[in-house]
Design a protein around this motif. Structure first.
Motif, PDB file in Angstrom:
ATOM      1  N   VAL A 145     -51.362 -49.709 -14.727  1.00 55.89           N
ATOM      2  CA  VAL A 145     -51.635 -48.919 -13.529  1.00 55.89           C
ATOM      3  C   VAL A 145     -52.830 -49.532 -12.815  1.00 55.89           C
ATOM      4  O   VAL A 145     -53.824 -49.923 -13.451  1.00 55.89           O
ATOM      5  N   LYS A 146     -52.748 -49.640 -11.508  1.00 55.14           N
ATOM      6  CA  LYS A 146     -53.836 -50.207 -10.731  1.00 55.14           C
ATOM      7  C   LYS A 146     -55.068 -49.305 -10.794  1.00 55.14           C
ATOM      8  O   LYS A 146     -54.945 -48.087 -10.954  1.00 55.14           O
ATOM      9  N   PRO A 147     -56.284 -49.900 -10.665  1.00 54.33           N
ATOM     10  CA  PRO A 147     -57.524 -49.124 -10.829  1.00 54.33           C
ATOM     11  C   PRO A 147     -57.605 -47.865  -9.976  1.00 54.33           C
ATOM     12  O   PRO A 147     -58.089 -46.827 -10.434  1.00 54.33           O
ATOM     13  N   GLU A 148     -57.132 -47.915  -8.738  1.00 54.45           N
ATOM     14  CA  GLU A 148     -57.254 -46.763  -7.842  1.00 54.45           C
ATOM     15  C   GLU A 148     -56.368 -45.586  -8.250  1.00 54.45           C
ATOM     16  O   GLU A 148     -56.549 -44.456  -7.758  1.00 54.45           O
ATOM     17  N   ASN A 149     -55.410 -45.811  -9.172  1.00 55.26           N
ATOM     18  CA  ASN A 149     -54.499 -44.738  -9.574  1.00 55.26           C
ATOM     19  C   ASN A 149     -54.735 -44.232 -10.993  1.00 55.26           C
ATOM     20  O   ASN A 149     -54.004 -43.341 -11.460  1.00 55.26           O
ATOM     21  N   ARG A 150     -55.748 -44.770 -11.685  1.00 57.46           N
ATOM     22  CA  ARG A 150     -55.911 -44.470 -13.103  1.00 57.46           C
ATOM     23  C   ARG A 150     -56.519 -43.102 -13.380  1.00 57.46           C
ATOM     24  O   ARG A 150     -56.221 -42.489 -14.414  1.00 57.46           O
ATOM     25  N   ALA A 151     -57.364 -42.615 -12.509  1.00 60.06           N
ATOM     26  CA  ALA A 151     -58.116 -41.389 -12.785  1.00 60.06           C
ATOM     27  C   ALA A 151     -57.205 -40.207 -13.089  1.00 60.06           C
ATOM     28  O   ALA A 151     -57.488 -39.398 -13.990  1.00 60.06           O
ATOM     29  N   THR A 152     -56.111 -40.079 -12.366  1.00 56.63           N
ATOM     30  CA  THR A 152     -55.224 -38.914 -12.535  1.00 56.63           C
ATOM     31  C   THR A 152     -53.806 -39.317 -12.937  1.00 56.63           C
ATOM     32  O   THR A 152     -52.889 -38.500 -12.844  1.00 56.63           O
ATOM     33  N   PHE A 153     -53.628 -40.553 -13.384  1.00 58.77           N
ATOM     34  CA  PHE A 153     -52.264 -41.029 -13.642  1.00 58.77           C
ATOM     35  C   PHE A 153     -51.558 -40.206 -14.710  1.00 58.77           C
ATOM     36  O   PHE A 153     -50.407 -39.787 -14.522  1.00 58.77           O
TER      37      PHE A 153
END
Length: 279
Positions: free
Chosen positions: A233-241
């Motif tokens: 998962v790309k860094p910008e999508n990891r927080a709530t993936f």
């Protein structure tokens, strides 16, 4: 003053023998403890040999109340494609066998054709061709041809870590193109022949471990139900993936005999396993 104390200790050396014995035991235990800590921490500072940042293990569970039918293979492929096409998934792979950050280990032995009396035991992973890209495992010798990464190829293509290639062939830099076989399969009258297509850096199963020998072989598509599915998962999508993936895909992935349990970040699994095995 100091000399007087030493003189008194020496004169009473027989009665103080237990003190010296205790000091000796404590010194040995402290040396042993410090040596363990030093080696653990030294190992932890060495790279894993692969990258787990932004990787998630998609956890599917078997529904024992549902009977498998003739459409199971189609359901398995459909589940994989649904995960692959999810907008927040960047890359995807599947593998089975030796599993990092766990006690699930798989190993076999391999023998070079040049010396049939010499067998090297190694841990083994059967992986899809995308595995190397997902885990950021790049060859230091040779190359990995995704198009021909298949058990249908003969000799079967394999990738070895440098330590394993050194052990089997004597020189990892000369291992590409050489062949080996599994003597245990041969004893069961199963013909095996493997060809080294690439050598990669040494790898560890967890942070505090030493480097261990590892071989990669092609995974079969039909083994998908028994394999681990991992996505990047790309860094910008990891927080709530993890939360978003479960909310969006819980119903679509409830197909056939499987249902979705969740998406576990491998960085969290690594941290938990290292805490239980490190210092």
């Amino acid at each position: 003053m100091f000399n007087q104390v030493l003189k008194q200790l020496w004169n009473a050396r027989r009665s103080n023998a237990w003190i010296w014995a205790v000091l000796l035991v404590v010194s040995v235990l402290l040396w042993f403890a410090l040596d363990i800590i030093y080696n653990y921490e030294a190992a932890a500072r060495k790279p894993l040999g692969y990258d787990v940042d932004g990787l998630y293990n998609i956890e599917l569970r078997y529904n024992w109340t549902t009977n498998a039918d003739s459409t199971q293979d189609e359901d398995n492929r459909a589940i994989y494609n649904l995960i692959k096409d999810y907008p927040l998934v960047d890359k995807i792979c599947y593998y089975r066998g030796d599993e990092p950050f766990s006690d699930n280990r798989m190993y076999e032995g391999f023998t070079p054709h040049s010396d049939s009396t010499f067998t090297v035991s190694t841990f083994i992973r059967l992986v899809s061709p995308e595995f190397f890209d997902v885990y950021n495992v790049t060859p230091i010798y040779g190359s990995i041809d995704s198009e021909h990464w298949s058990q249908g190829e003969y000799p079967v293509p394999v990738v070895m870590t440098r330590e394993l290639a050194d052990s089997v062939f004597g020189d990892a830099s000369q291992a590409v193109g050489k062949t080996c076989y599994n003597p245990y399969y041969l004893m069961a009258n199963i013909s095996t022949n493997y060809k080294v297509v690439a050598v990669v850096a040494d790898q560890k199963p967890f942070g505090y471990s030493r480097y261990e020998k590892m071989i990669y072989m092609p995974n079969q598509p039909e083994a998908l139900p028994y394999s681990n599915i991992v996505v990047s998962v790309k860094p910008e999508n990891r927080a709530t993936f993890a939360e978003k993936f479960y909310a969006d895909m819980r119903q679509p992935l409830e197909r056939g005999v499987f249902y979705l349990l969740g998406a576990e970040p491998l960085s969290a699994r690594k941290e938990a396993y290292d805490l239980s095995h490190g210092t």
